[in-house]
Design an enzyme around this catalytic site. Structure first.
Site, PDB file in Angstrom:
ATOM      1  N   GLY A  36       0.847  -1.201   0.000  1.00 52.39           N
ATOM      2  CA  GLY A  36       0.000   0.000   0.000  1.00 52.39           C
ATOM      3  C   GLY A  36       0.873   1.237   0.000  1.00 52.39           C
ATOM      4  O   GLY A  36       1.527   1.555   0.991  1.00 52.39           O
ATOM      5  N   VAL A  84      -2.824  -0.964   3.272  1.00 52.76           N
ATOM      6  CA  VAL A  84      -3.801  -0.864   2.177  1.00 52.76           C
ATOM      7  C   VAL A  84      -5.023  -0.127   2.700  1.00 52.76           C
ATOM      8  O   VAL A  84      -5.226  -0.020   3.915  1.00 52.76           O
ATOM      9  CB  VAL A  84      -4.196  -2.267   1.650  1.00 52.76           C
ATOM     10  CG1 VAL A  84      -2.977  -2.957   1.064  1.00 52.76           C
ATOM     11  CG2 VAL A  84      -4.809  -3.109   2.745  1.00 52.76           C
ATOM     12  N   ASN A 143      -8.894   9.071  17.236  1.00 50.87           N
ATOM     13  CA  ASN A 143      -9.586   9.848  16.205  1.00 50.87           C
ATOM     14  C   ASN A 143     -10.985  10.252  16.643  1.00 50.87           C
ATOM     15  O   ASN A 143     -11.447  11.351  16.340  1.00 50.87           O
ATOM     16  CB  ASN A 143      -9.626   9.074  14.889  1.00 50.87           C
ATOM     17  CG  ASN A 143      -8.332   9.263  14.097  1.00 50.87           C
ATOM     18  OD1 ASN A 143      -7.572  10.190  14.349  1.00 50.87           O
ATOM     19  ND2 ASN A 143      -8.075   8.382  13.153  1.00 50.87           N
ATOM     20  N   CYS A 173     -10.164   9.806   7.832  1.00 51.67           N
ATOM     21  CA  CYS A 173     -10.155   9.022   9.070  1.00 51.67           C
ATOM     22  C   CYS A 173     -11.306   9.272  10.032  1.00 51.67           C
ATOM     23  O   CYS A 173     -11.898   8.311  10.529  1.00 51.67           O
ATOM     24  CB  CYS A 173      -8.841   9.261   9.802  1.00 51.67           C
ATOM     25  SG  CYS A 173      -7.464   8.517   8.929  1.00 51.67           S
ATOM     26  N   LYS A 178      -8.293  20.086   4.333  1.00 47.68           N
ATOM     27  CA  LYS A 178      -7.575  21.050   5.156  1.00 47.68           C
ATOM     28  C   LYS A 178      -6.429  21.586   4.321  1.00 47.68           C
ATOM     29  O   LYS A 178      -6.186  21.083   3.215  1.00 47.68           O
ATOM     30  CB  LYS A 178      -7.078  20.422   6.445  1.00 47.68           C
ATOM     31  CG  LYS A 178      -6.083  19.290   6.247  1.00 47.68           C
ATOM     32  CD  LYS A 178      -5.782  18.644   7.582  1.00 47.68           C
ATOM     33  CE  LYS A 178      -4.328  18.433   7.768  1.00 47.68           C
ATOM     34  NZ  LYS A 178      -3.991  17.706   8.979  1.00 47.68           N
TER      35      LYS A 178
HETATM   36  C1  UDX Z   1      -4.394   4.553   5.224  1.00 48.43           C
HETATM   37  C2  UDX Z   1      -4.885   3.303   5.922  1.00 48.43           C
HETATM   38  O1  UDX Z   1      -4.670   2.202   5.140  1.00 48.43           O
HETATM   39  C3  UDX Z   1      -6.299   3.465   6.326  1.00 48.43           C
HETATM   40  O2  UDX Z   1      -6.756   2.331   6.991  1.00 48.43           O
HETATM   41  C4  UDX Z   1      -6.325   4.613   7.259  1.00 48.43           C
HETATM   42  O3  UDX Z   1      -7.566   4.761   7.864  1.00 48.43           O
HETATM   43  C5  UDX Z   1      -5.947   5.862   6.492  1.00 48.43           C
HETATM   44  O4  UDX Z   1      -4.676   5.698   5.993  1.00 48.43           O
HETATM   45  P1  UDX Z   1      -4.246   5.678   2.990  1.00 48.43           P
HETATM   46  O5  UDX Z   1      -2.800   5.392   2.911  1.00 48.43           O
HETATM   47  O6  UDX Z   1      -4.674   7.054   3.330  1.00 48.43           O
HETATM   48  O7  UDX Z   1      -4.903   4.678   4.002  1.00 48.43           O
HETATM   49  O8  UDX Z   1      -5.056   5.167   1.758  1.00 48.43           O
HETATM   50  P2  UDX Z   1      -4.731   5.299   0.245  1.00 48.43           P
HETATM   51  O9  UDX Z   1      -3.974   6.543   0.016  1.00 48.43           O
HETATM   52  O10 UDX Z   1      -5.997   5.018  -0.442  1.00 48.43           O
HETATM   53  O11 UDX Z   1      -3.695   4.106   0.018  1.00 48.43           O
HETATM   54  C6  UDX Z   1      -3.980   2.790   0.049  1.00 48.43           C
HETATM   55  C7  UDX Z   1      -3.112   2.128  -1.013  1.00 48.43           C
HETATM   56  O12 UDX Z   1      -3.239   0.727  -0.918  1.00 48.43           O
HETATM   57  C8  UDX Z   1      -3.465   2.507  -2.445  1.00 48.43           C
HETATM   58  O13 UDX Z   1      -2.332   3.011  -3.100  1.00 48.43           O
HETATM   59  C9  UDX Z   1      -3.918   1.198  -3.063  1.00 48.43           C
HETATM   60  O14 UDX Z   1      -3.587   1.082  -4.430  1.00 48.43           O
HETATM   61  C10 UDX Z   1      -3.179   0.199  -2.215  1.00 48.43           C
HETATM   62  N1  UDX Z   1      -3.739  -1.134  -2.231  1.00 48.43           N
HETATM   63  C11 UDX Z   1      -5.061  -1.337  -2.222  1.00 48.43           C
HETATM   64  C12 UDX Z   1      -2.878  -2.224  -2.245  1.00 48.43           C
HETATM   65  O15 UDX Z   1      -1.664  -2.063  -2.242  1.00 48.43           O
HETATM   66  N2  UDX Z   1      -3.403  -3.470  -2.268  1.00 48.43           N
HETATM   67  C13 UDX Z   1      -4.725  -3.697  -2.286  1.00 48.43           C
HETATM   68  O16 UDX Z   1      -5.149  -4.854  -2.291  1.00 48.43           O
HETATM   69  C14 UDX Z   1      -5.589  -2.593  -2.261  1.00 48.43           C
HETATM   70  C1  UDX Z   2      -6.344  12.866  11.661  1.00 47.21           C
HETATM   71  C2  UDX Z   2      -5.616  12.754  13.000  1.00 47.21           C
HETATM   72  O1  UDX Z   2      -5.267  14.070  13.459  1.00 47.21           O
HETATM   73  C3  UDX Z   2      -4.373  11.899  12.874  1.00 47.21           C
HETATM   74  O2  UDX Z   2      -3.767  11.713  14.135  1.00 47.21           O
HETATM   75  C4  UDX Z   2      -4.782  10.549  12.295  1.00 47.21           C
HETATM   76  O3  UDX Z   2      -3.635   9.748  12.082  1.00 47.21           O
HETATM   77  C5  UDX Z   2      -5.525  10.714  10.983  1.00 47.21           C
HETATM   78  O4  UDX Z   2      -6.649  11.572  11.178  1.00 47.21           O
HETATM   79  P1  UDX Z   2      -6.001  14.240   9.453  1.00 47.21           P
HETATM   80  O5  UDX Z   2      -7.343  13.725   9.068  1.00 47.21           O
HETATM   81  O6  UDX Z   2      -4.899  14.130   8.482  1.00 47.21           O
HETATM   82  O7  UDX Z   2      -5.486  13.541  10.769  1.00 47.21           O
HETATM   83  O8  UDX Z   2      -6.131  15.792   9.792  1.00 47.21           O
HETATM   84  P2  UDX Z   2      -6.510  16.661  11.073  1.00 47.21           P
HETATM   85  O9  UDX Z   2      -5.506  17.719  11.201  1.00 47.21           O
HETATM   86  O10 UDX Z   2      -6.760  15.838  12.262  1.00 47.21           O
HETATM   87  O11 UDX Z   2      -7.849  17.375  10.601  1.00 47.21           O
HETATM   88  C6  UDX Z   2      -9.034  16.656  10.359  1.00 47.21           C
HETATM   89  C7  UDX Z   2     -10.145  17.608  10.004  1.00 47.21           C
HETATM   90  O12 UDX Z   2     -10.541  18.372  11.132  1.00 47.21           O
HETATM   91  C8  UDX Z   2      -9.797  18.626   8.920  1.00 47.21           C
HETATM   92  O13 UDX Z   2     -10.880  18.763   8.044  1.00 47.21           O
HETATM   93  C9  UDX Z   2      -9.560  19.888   9.702  1.00 47.21           C
HETATM   94  O14 UDX Z   2      -9.777  21.044   8.938  1.00 47.21           O
HETATM   95  C10 UDX Z   2     -10.573  19.740  10.806  1.00 47.21           C
HETATM   96  N1  UDX Z   2     -10.258  20.506  12.025  1.00 47.21           N
HETATM   97  C11 UDX Z   2      -9.130  20.224  12.736  1.00 47.21           C
HETATM   98  C12 UDX Z   2     -11.126  21.496  12.474  1.00 47.21           C
HETATM   99  O15 UDX Z   2     -12.153  21.749  11.852  1.00 47.21           O
HETATM  100  N2  UDX Z   2     -10.823  22.162  13.626  1.00 47.21           N
HETATM  101  C13 UDX Z   2      -9.700  21.894  14.361  1.00 47.21           C
HETATM  102  O16 UDX Z   2      -9.504  22.544  15.406  1.00 47.21           O
HETATM  103  C14 UDX Z   2      -8.823  20.895  13.902  1.00 47.21           C
END
Ligand code: UDX
Ligand code: UDX
Length: 455
Positions: free
Chosen positions: A9, A87, A221, A273, A336
């Site tokens: 992934g 993944v 989260n 997330c 964001k």
């Molecule tokens: C990650 C975590 O996997 C997810 O559970 C968490 O909640 C958020 O972060 P993320 O890296 O953000 O996900 O997802 P994405 O950018 O969609 O990447 C997943 C990758 O896995 C893709 O590049 C996809 O092609 C790959 N993949 C998918 C595999 O390598 N094998 C598969 O069977 C399916």
């Molecule tokens: C989040 C968690 O912070 C991280 O620890 C986890 O691994 C993945 O999920 P991310 O989703 O990348 O990270 O961004 P984050 O900075 O947490 O912001 C999430 C959302 O909340 C964004 O849309 C942001 O704009 C919003 N936000 C954040 C607010 O509206 N107000 C705030 O005070 C903080």
């Protein structure tokens, strides 16, 4: 090379995390694999598939030395002692648990492929966020399908936030590693600890049993999202009473028990997330017969949905109860700033609401492509009222209203006078992130609405 590791992934999590490990541990061979050829090609190019400040430098410092990106997943599995699984785990869209449970088909496919290829002792590390007890399922699949290998499954959830991934990876608040509390499990944990310990102080590396680790990720989260929904709920009350939500946040944040972070009222949280993990948590609660606990956390998501709808509703109301045929400029589409990620971004709901009201929605985002914006809002459909442009002035020219949906730094210092001059009057401005200089805007002549601010 002392150790070989790989990651299945090459997404937002797998790519940056592995790049950091490779940069910090020059003697560890790191291979990031993905079946998506385009994505791997991008990781091997100057245009990485993920935009993160500082990522390009980290990747370039190690790529070709001990960091490799490849589509040959089976080979990487065979060669690696430690296999991270990162993944995607989207919310299920079909069958039992649709709309709530995590879809584990990619995780299961990864486990089956590992079982087919692995020989000898392998450590499997779950990096994806997954429901509690997934490690157990992985164990079962691995052990029932392999005769040539022994496995330890660990949980090592990633806490990085997008936009600050490199900082977060370089200096995390903590690293969490869960595993079986058996001699073999503890030895595997120690092996992974020793990788992170190359740059992270030991006291920040927490080790737990498997389930605590898996659950902690969902709970972290859920708590973060809950803070945003809490302050957003108060933003509505502020608007009604004349209090200022940023002042309230500052006042309560000074209480060291509450703390100042994550109290920024907004148009609603987005990202891959928060929503997914809370839905996942509530699914688990239902599964274990705890509907009250589920309902408590569901309300966090409901408040977020309401906040988004409240924002688009406010635009319609202020524009004399109709936006039909009106031009609304939307500044910012990413969930964001400093990321090109649009998963679950509040902008999707707001743009859809406005399009449903018949508005012409003109979107500008500095990092998100037109194709991505279109597919997020319309899926495979089309709508002539959705226009995507490449500049702020272009977006705002002839607009009835401007709505700021992402807190990009460049929006704070725009030439608001020029924007105002190009708009229809009265010129409305809706600040969904409370980042603009509201007094200055009012002086120019804008009618300003901001989240949680007195009218
Ligand atoms: C990650 C975590 O996997 C997810 O559970 C968490 O909640 C958020 O972060 P993320 O890296 O953000 O996900 O997802 P994405 O950018 O969609 O990447 C997943 C990758 O896995 C893709 O590049 C996809 O092609 C790959 N993949 C998918 C595999 O390598 N094998 C598969 O069977 C399916
Ligand atoms: C989040 C968690 O912070 C991280 O620890 C986890 O691994 C993945 O999920 P991310 O989703 O990348 O990270 O961004 P984050 O900075 O947490 O912001 C999430 C959302 O909340 C964004 O849309 C942001 O704009 C919003 N936000 C954040 C607010 O509206 N107000 C705030 O005070 C903080």
């Amino acid at each position: 090379m002392s150790t070989s590791i790989c990651c299945l992934g090459a997404g937002y999590v797998g790519g940056p995390t592995m790049a950091m490990i490779a940069a910090k541990c020059p003697d560890v061979r790191v291979t990031v694999c993905d079946p998506n050829e385009q994505r791997i090609a991008a990781w091997n190019s100057d245009t990485l598939p993920v935009y993160e400040p500082g990522l390009q430098e980290v990747v370039e410092s190690a790529r070709g030395r001990n960091l490799f990106f490849s589509t040959d997943i089976r080979k990487a599995i065979r060669e690696s002692e430690i296999i991270f699984v990162s993944v995607g785990t989207p919310t299920k869209t079909y069958g039992v648990g649709a709309g709530r449970a995590a879809d584990l088909k990619y995780i299961e496919a990864a486990a089956r492929m590992i079982a087919e290829e692995a020989e000898g002792a392998k450590i499997i590390v779950e990096k994806s966020t997954i429901p509690v007890k997934t490690a157990e399922a992985m164990f079962t699949i691995l052990r029932s399908n392999s005769t040539k290998a022994t496995f330890q499954v660990l949980s090592n959830p990633e806490f990085l936030a997008e936009g600050t991934a490199i900082e977060d990876l370089n200096d995390p608040d903590r690293v969490l590693i869960g595993g079986e509390q058996t001699p073999e499990g503890l030895a595997a944990i120690e092996k992974v600890v020793s990788i992170y310990a190359r740059w992270i102080p030991r006291e920040k590396i927490l080790t737990t049993n498997l389930w605590s680790s898996e659950l902690s990720k969902l709970v972290a989260n859920a708590f973060l999202a809950q803070r945003i929904s809490s302050i957003n709920s108060i933003s509505a009350l502020c608007e009604a009473t004349g209090a200022d939500v940023d002042e309230v946040a500052r006042a309560i944040g000074k209480d060291s028990r509450i703390g100042p972070k994550f109290l920024k009222a907004s148009v609603g949280y987005g990202g891959s997330c928060f929503q997914k993990d809370i839905l996942n948590l509530t699914y688990l609660c239902h599964h274990f017969g705890l509907p009250e606990v589920a309902a408590y956390w569901e309300s966090v998501v409901k408040m977020n949905d309401w906040q988004k709808a409240r924002f688009s509703g406010r635009i319609v109301r202020d524009l004399f109860n109709t936006v039909n045929g009106k031009h609304i400029a939307v500044l910012g589409f990413a969930f964001k700033k400093d990321t090109n990620d649009t998963r679950e971004t509040a902008a999707i709901a707001v743009c859809r609401d406005l399009l449903a009201e018949g508005a012409k929605v003109v979107v500008y985002d500095p990092k998100v492509s037109e194709a991505q914006i279109r597919s997020e809002i319309l899926g495979n459909g089309s709508n002539p009222n959705l226009v995507v442009v490449t500049g702020v002035l272009e977006a705002c020219k002839g607009a009835h209203a401007v709505a700021v949906l992402t807190e990009w730094d460049e929006f704070k210092t725009l030439d608001f006078r020029a924007i105002f001059d190009g708009m229809l009057k009265p010129a409305f401005l809706f600040d969904g992130r409370n980042i603009l200089p509201h007094q200055e805007l009012k002086k120019i002549g804008f009618r300003v609405f901001a989240i949680g601010k007195p009218a």
